[in-house]
Write a protein that holds these residues in place. Structure first.
Motif, PDB file in Angstrom:
ATOM      1  N   ASP A 172      -0.302  30.581  -8.522  1.00 37.15           N
ATOM      2  CA  ASP A 172      -0.532  29.841  -7.288  1.00 37.15           C
ATOM      3  C   ASP A 172      -1.786  29.000  -7.481  1.00 37.15           C
ATOM      4  O   ASP A 172      -2.855  29.531  -7.797  1.00 37.15           O
ATOM      5  N   ASP A 173      -1.670  27.683  -7.313  1.00 38.00           N
ATOM      6  CA  ASP A 173      -2.817  26.825  -7.600  1.00 38.00           C
ATOM      7  C   ASP A 173      -4.003  27.084  -6.675  1.00 38.00           C
ATOM      8  O   ASP A 173      -5.114  26.609  -6.932  1.00 38.00           O
ATOM      9  N   LYS A 174      -3.804  27.861  -5.605  1.00 40.66           N
ATOM     10  CA  LYS A 174      -4.951  28.198  -4.764  1.00 40.66           C
ATOM     11  C   LYS A 174      -5.895  29.153  -5.496  1.00 40.66           C
ATOM     12  O   LYS A 174      -7.067  29.258  -5.139  1.00 40.66           O
ATOM     13  N   HIS A 175      -5.388  29.841  -6.532  1.00 41.49           N
ATOM     14  CA  HIS A 175      -6.230  30.719  -7.341  1.00 41.49           C
ATOM     15  C   HIS A 175      -6.925  29.949  -8.458  1.00 41.49           C
ATOM     16  O   HIS A 175      -7.890  30.448  -9.042  1.00 41.49           O
ATOM     17  N   ASP A 176      -6.425  28.762  -8.778  1.00 37.29           N
ATOM     18  CA  ASP A 176      -7.020  27.968  -9.852  1.00 37.29           C
ATOM     19  C   ASP A 176      -6.664  26.511  -9.599  1.00 37.29           C
ATOM     20  O   ASP A 176      -5.546  26.075  -9.892  1.00 37.29           O
ATOM     21  N   LYS A 177      -7.618  25.750  -9.069  1.00 39.15           N
ATOM     22  CA  LYS A 177      -7.370  24.355  -8.723  1.00 39.15           C
ATOM     23  C   LYS A 177      -7.108  23.495  -9.955  1.00 39.15           C
ATOM     24  O   LYS A 177      -6.546  22.398  -9.844  1.00 39.15           O
ATOM     25  N   ALA A 178      -7.503  23.987 -11.133  1.00 43.73           N
ATOM     26  CA  ALA A 178      -7.300  23.211 -12.360  1.00 43.73           C
ATOM     27  C   ALA A 178      -5.890  23.358 -12.913  1.00 43.73           C
ATOM     28  O   ALA A 178      -5.479  22.589 -13.780  1.00 43.73           O
ATOM     29  N   PHE A 179      -5.139  24.340 -12.406  1.00 44.93           N
ATOM     30  CA  PHE A 179      -3.804  24.580 -12.949  1.00 44.93           C
ATOM     31  C   PHE A 179      -2.818  23.529 -12.467  1.00 44.93           C
ATOM     32  O   PHE A 179      -2.754  23.204 -11.281  1.00 44.93           O
ATOM     33  N   THR A 180      -2.042  23.020 -13.416  1.00 46.54           N
ATOM     34  CA  THR A 180      -0.833  22.264 -13.091  1.00 46.54           C
ATOM     35  C   THR A 180       0.236  22.685 -14.090  1.00 46.54           C
ATOM     36  O   THR A 180      -0.078  23.145 -15.199  1.00 46.54           O
ATOM     37  N   CYS A 181       1.477  22.505 -13.711  1.00 45.34           N
ATOM     38  CA  CYS A 181       2.563  22.876 -14.620  1.00 45.34           C
ATOM     39  C   CYS A 181       2.552  22.008 -15.869  1.00 45.34           C
ATOM     40  O   CYS A 181       2.852  22.491 -16.968  1.00 45.34           O
ATOM     41  N   ASP A 182       2.194  20.744 -15.726  1.00 47.03           N
ATOM     42  CA  ASP A 182       2.116  19.867 -16.891  1.00 47.03           C
ATOM     43  C   ASP A 182       1.030  20.326 -17.857  1.00 47.03           C
ATOM     44  O   ASP A 182       1.230  20.337 -19.080  1.00 47.03           O
ATOM     45  N   LYS A 183      -0.126  20.709 -17.324  1.00 48.93           N
ATOM     46  CA  LYS A 183      -1.212  21.184 -18.184  1.00 48.93           C
ATOM     47  C   LYS A 183      -0.813  22.477 -18.895  1.00 48.93           C
ATOM     48  O   LYS A 183      -1.132  22.681 -20.069  1.00 48.93           O
ATOM     49  N   TYR A 184      -0.140  23.356 -18.173  1.00 46.36           N
ATOM     50  CA  TYR A 184       0.280  24.615 -18.783  1.00 46.36           C
ATOM     51  C   TYR A 184       1.276  24.365 -19.910  1.00 46.36           C
ATOM     52  O   TYR A 184       1.155  24.924 -20.996  1.00 46.36           O
ATOM     53  N   PHE A 185       2.261  23.502 -19.669  1.00 39.85           N
ATOM     54  CA  PHE A 185       3.230  23.191 -20.714  1.00 39.85           C
ATOM     55  C   PHE A 185       2.535  22.599 -21.936  1.00 39.85           C
ATOM     56  O   PHE A 185       2.800  23.009 -23.074  1.00 39.85           O
ATOM     57  N   ALA A 186       1.638  21.649 -21.726  1.00 33.48           N
ATOM     58  CA  ALA A 186       0.939  21.017 -22.845  1.00 33.48           C
ATOM     59  C   ALA A 186       0.126  22.036 -23.633  1.00 33.48           C
ATOM     60  O   ALA A 186       0.072  21.992 -24.872  1.00 33.48           O
ATOM     61  N   ALA A 187      -0.495  22.987 -22.926  1.00 29.08           N
ATOM     62  CA  ALA A 187      -1.299  24.008 -23.596  1.00 29.08           C
ATOM     63  C   ALA A 187      -0.431  24.929 -24.447  1.00 29.08           C
ATOM     64  O   ALA A 187      -0.779  25.255 -25.590  1.00 29.08           O
ATOM     65  N   GLU A 188       0.701  25.366 -23.902  1.00 20.36           N
ATOM     66  CA  GLU A 188       1.585  26.258 -24.655  1.00 20.36           C
ATOM     67  C   GLU A 188       2.175  25.540 -25.871  1.00 20.36           C
ATOM     68  O   GLU A 188       2.306  26.129 -26.949  1.00 20.36           O
ATOM     69  N   LEU A 189       2.525  24.281 -25.708  1.00 18.56           N
ATOM     70  CA  LEU A 189       3.038  23.507 -26.832  1.00 18.56           C
ATOM     71  C   LEU A 189       1.973  23.359 -27.914  1.00 18.56           C
ATOM     72  O   LEU A 189       2.250  23.517 -29.110  1.00 18.56           O
ATOM     73  N   GLU A 190       0.750  23.084 -27.508  1.00 23.36           N
ATOM     74  CA  GLU A 190      -0.344  22.945 -28.472  1.00 23.36           C
ATOM     75  C   GLU A 190      -0.582  24.247 -29.224  1.00 23.36           C
ATOM     76  O   GLU A 190      -0.765  24.246 -30.448  1.00 23.36           O
ATOM     77  N   ASN A 191      -0.588  25.372 -28.513  1.00 21.33           N
ATOM     78  CA  ASN A 191      -0.787  26.664 -29.172  1.00 21.33           C
ATOM     79  C   ASN A 191       0.323  26.954 -30.177  1.00 21.33           C
ATOM     80  O   ASN A 191       0.078  27.472 -31.274  1.00 21.33           O
ATOM     81  N   MET A 192       1.560  26.651 -29.797  1.00 21.88           N
ATOM     82  CA  MET A 192       2.688  26.888 -30.696  1.00 21.88           C
ATOM     83  C   MET A 192       2.548  26.080 -31.984  1.00 21.88           C
ATOM     84  O   MET A 192       2.718  26.616 -33.086  1.00 21.88           O
ATOM     85  N   LEU A 193       2.217  24.809 -31.851  1.00 22.21           N
ATOM     86  CA  LEU A 193       2.107  23.956 -33.030  1.00 22.21           C
ATOM     87  C   LEU A 193       0.877  24.318 -33.863  1.00 22.21           C
ATOM     88  O   LEU A 193       0.897  24.207 -35.096  1.00 22.21           O
ATOM     89  N   PHE A 194      -0.185  24.783 -33.189  1.00 22.44           N
ATOM     90  CA  PHE A 194      -1.355  25.241 -33.938  1.00 22.44           C
ATOM     91  C   PHE A 194      -1.010  26.479 -34.767  1.00 22.44           C
ATOM     92  O   PHE A 194      -1.405  26.594 -35.935  1.00 22.44           O
ATOM     93  N   ALA A 195      -0.271  27.418 -34.161  1.00 24.23           N
ATOM     94  CA  ALA A 195       0.142  28.614 -34.894  1.00 24.23           C
ATOM     95  C   ALA A 195       0.971  28.234 -36.122  1.00 24.23           C
ATOM     96  O   ALA A 195       0.804  28.800 -37.204  1.00 24.23           O
TER      97      ALA A 195
END
Length: 315
Positions: A172-195
């Motif tokens: 819930d973005d009320k727990h973290d104003k910085a969260f967006t679904c786009d940012k989360y997807f980009a982060a998971e993709l970056e971690n996968m490719l880094f691994a």
């Protein structure tokens, strides 16, 4: 007649199609359980184990790593001539589990390290409360990638593979104003490719089931992840095989089916909760044969991780 004979000889001279790779079965074990389940690992139809390790356990202090638990498990598994997959966990599904390093929870720049989440199954609503690392925070993500790099230095080529945890979260973005679904997807993709970049020999498998904000690929998260995995030689998998389950059929399952002959590896799991599901046609629990048939033939899995409570392992 002569032309027919020529065509027949030409057909016979074509190379035979290679037989499909024999499916492999792995056990899902907890840390320190290899000796307890050695009798199962000695079975010829079991090829190895997958064991989950938490971020806090592996990095008790910032930049100081403790991989002794993996080393011990690897010694025991190798002695039984089996293979080891390690899963590096940064999300947890109970309120009490906050298993990331303390410096992330209290240090500056990490936003508290974790955020409250629910294990959200689209179509059915929140299931279990828990926590997830704020991977969309670049400082948290940088520390997670440092952990992956240290693990690769120690275990690349020594373990069969590394699993990154499932993509489904409920924040819930009320727990973290910085969260967006786009940012989360980009982060998971970056971690996968880094691994994939740092693990040059061992297989990298990203678990994917659902994406927050998405249904029927309407943000193209699922499509983009599968395409990136294909292009970069990353394996994909999922935490549950449930034949034709509605929610998954609107999310990851059709993509596994579409990419099953293109991905480096597909590895799926049958965990304890998976065993509770019932076939809607019969009202009975799904059988091993149903899990196996759907997992191998529809999803394309060449590895299935089985909970030790699977009935066929108790016979």
């Amino acid at each position: 007649m002569r032309r027919l004979r020529y065509l027949l000889l030409a057909t016979l001279s074509l190379p035979l199609a290679a037989p499909a790779e024999e499916a492999r079965n792995f056990l899902l074990l907890g840390q320190g359980e290899v000796d307890q389940y050695a009798h199962l690992l000695q079975r010829p139809d079991i090829d190895g184990v997958q064991i989950i390790y938490t971020w806090r356990q592996l990095e008790p202090q910032k930049g100081q790593y403790d991989f002794s638990s993996i080393e011990q498990d690897l010694v025991r598994v190798s002695a039984l001539h089996k293979q080891l997959f390690i899963q590096i966990q940064d999300r947890f599904f109970t309120k009490e589990a906050r298993r990331v390093p303390n410096y992330l929870l209290a240090g500056n720049g990490y936003g508290g390290g974790l955020v409250a989440q629910s294990d959200d199954d689209p179509g059915e609503g929140p299931q279990t409360q828990g926590w997830v690392a704020r991977q969309w925070n670049p400082n948290v993500r940088e520390r997670y990638q440092q952990l992956l790099q240290a693990l690769a230095k120690a275990f690349d080529g020594r373990v069969e593979g590394i699993n990154l945890p499932e993509t489904a979260i409920g924040v819930d973005d009320k727990h973290d104003k910085a969260f967006t679904c786009d940012k989360y997807f980009a982060a998971e993709l970056e971690n996968m490719l880094f691994a994939r970049k740092v693990f040059k020999q061992s297989t990298v498998v990203q678990y994917v089931n659902f994406w927050p904000c998405e249904w029927d690929n309407d943000h193209r998260y699922m499509e983009r992840l599968f395409d990136a995995a294909f292009k970069h030689g990353v394996g994909l998998g999922g935490p549950d095989i449930v034949p034709y389950r509605k929610a998954q059929m609107h999310n990851s399952y059709p993509f596994f089916h579409r990419y099953k002959d293109r991905l480096a590896l597909i590895a799926m799991a049958v965990q304890e909760p998976t065993l509770t599901y019932r076939d809607p046609n019969t009202g009975k629990h799904f059988t091993r044969e149903q899990f196996d048939d759907f997992g191998r033939n529809y999803l394309g899995a060449s590895i299935i991780f089985w909970t030790t409570s699977s009935p066929w392992l108790l016979q």
